[in-house]
Design an enzyme around this catalytic site. Sequence first.
Site, PDB file in Angstrom:
ATOM      1  N   CYS A 162      50.000  36.790  36.996  1.00 32.23           N
ATOM      2  CA  CYS A 162      48.682  37.420  37.054  1.00 32.23           C
ATOM      3  C   CYS A 162      48.087  37.496  38.451  1.00 32.23           C
ATOM      4  O   CYS A 162      46.977  38.017  38.619  1.00 32.23           O
ATOM      5  CB  CYS A 162      47.724  36.691  36.121  1.00 32.23           C
ATOM      6  SG  CYS A 162      48.365  36.567  34.447  1.00 32.23           S
ATOM      7  N   HIS A 295      38.680  34.951  38.390  1.00 36.33           N
ATOM      8  CA  HIS A 295      39.877  35.273  37.607  1.00 36.33           C
ATOM      9  C   HIS A 295      39.482  35.291  36.126  1.00 36.33           C
ATOM     10  O   HIS A 295      39.857  36.200  35.404  1.00 36.33           O
ATOM     11  CB  HIS A 295      40.973  34.249  37.880  1.00 36.33           C
ATOM     12  CG  HIS A 295      42.264  34.560  37.204  1.00 36.33           C
ATOM     13  ND1 HIS A 295      42.929  35.751  37.394  1.00 36.33           N
ATOM     14  CD2 HIS A 295      43.018  33.835  36.332  1.00 36.33           C
ATOM     15  CE1 HIS A 295      44.040  35.750  36.671  1.00 36.33           C
ATOM     16  NE2 HIS A 295      44.117  34.600  36.021  1.00 36.33           N
ATOM     17  N   HIS A 328      42.537  41.390  30.153  1.00 33.63           N
ATOM     18  CA  HIS A 328      43.376  40.832  31.219  1.00 33.63           C
ATOM     19  C   HIS A 328      44.541  41.789  31.421  1.00 33.63           C
ATOM     20  O   HIS A 328      45.426  41.898  30.573  1.00 33.63           O
ATOM     21  CB  HIS A 328      43.875  39.448  30.826  1.00 33.63           C
ATOM     22  CG  HIS A 328      44.502  38.689  31.954  1.00 33.63           C
ATOM     23  ND1 HIS A 328      44.923  39.290  33.117  1.00 33.63           N
ATOM     24  CD2 HIS A 328      44.792  37.361  32.103  1.00 33.63           C
ATOM     25  CE1 HIS A 328      45.433  38.382  33.930  1.00 33.63           C
ATOM     26  NE2 HIS A 328      45.363  37.208  33.337  1.00 33.63           N
TER      27      HIS A 328
END
Length: 403
Positions: A162, A295, A328
Amino acid sequence: MKPLLLSHFTATSCVGRGLDATLDALRHARGGLAPCDFERADLDTWIGAVDDVDAQPVRADLADFECRNNRLAQLGLVQDGFDAGVAAAVARYGAARVGVFVGTSTAGILETERAYQRRDPASGALPADFHYAHTHNPYSPAAFVRAYFALRGPAMAISSACSSGAKVFGSARRMIEAGLIDAAVVGGVDSLCLTTLYGFNSLELLSRRPCRPFDVARDGISIGEAAAFALVERVPDPPATLDGNAILLLGVGESSDAHHMSSPHPEGLGARVAIEQALASAGLGANDIDYVNLHGTATPSNDAAESRAVGALFARTPCSSTKGATGHTLGAAGALEAVVAALALREQFVPAGVNTTQPDPALAADYVLASRDTRVRAALSNSFGFGGTNCSLILGRADHARR
């Protein structure tokens, strides 16, 4: 580090195509998540799918690259005049002096899933029209972008989970500072697939509701897809000729804490190192940062760890996670959220964290629940991946950087 100019940038996600749609969604705290209806996925979760990705095939001369991931990349490349901006850079520097750095986590693995569904029943052979190298291969999105613009500079794919879409900025910076290139197309693209959806489901990380980053009731992520790109170049000489509204990459910080295969260090140590490195490389202190794009995945442990890292350095800096709006987007998340930070700087506002209604009081964060206009001179964007692959970016306005 020497700042780099983001001369063009663009983003396409479930909240819309291009900067205008993205900005409108962020200003009005409008998310794009919907109940999962992805092909063959029988899961009780929400996803962030981009509308009509499959409506337009890749350009005819690039037919070997045909897959959902590269169609999404192409959809992103033609927004906001980005393709014209790259063409202008090629005219200035030459095709061999423009690099390509693209982050992804699964590339076109959906094409492999579909190929296995069409195996020959007798031999088990994959269909002849399946092109692994141009679709599933992790390098394929970088190769596609390079071929799309007929570039001849260095190209690479970054696949560090990620943080992939953020780390591309660091790779491009090193190549430019080494004198190997003068500009780079950087970005991230990741598309929905069964491997991702069922993989995160097996880890018990999917929420049954739209994800709620930093909320007291957060219980997991929502998977999205996106294509986000920026064209980074050397700052003009003399810098005084630069428009004060221009956006610069001021700092990059990277770390690898390797605490666990899928869990962050509980104290956020690797994340903190990445943030500190970004500040140091930008020559800034924590008090110089006006907005933090977290994040913020909405899992209990990830948000807690990031909170400890951010809380150790920042006092009351406004922050939010835009994953509540976009989901996400995995390998694209770092690039997408860097563009969000650039929009916050350009438009002078702080975006709200969509879906979060009651920030967890145990988390050390000044979490923004309603988008608001305010002075934003420098912004931090965090991206933390599996295995402790961490990256933090600092973007700033040119008028502030000159001071």
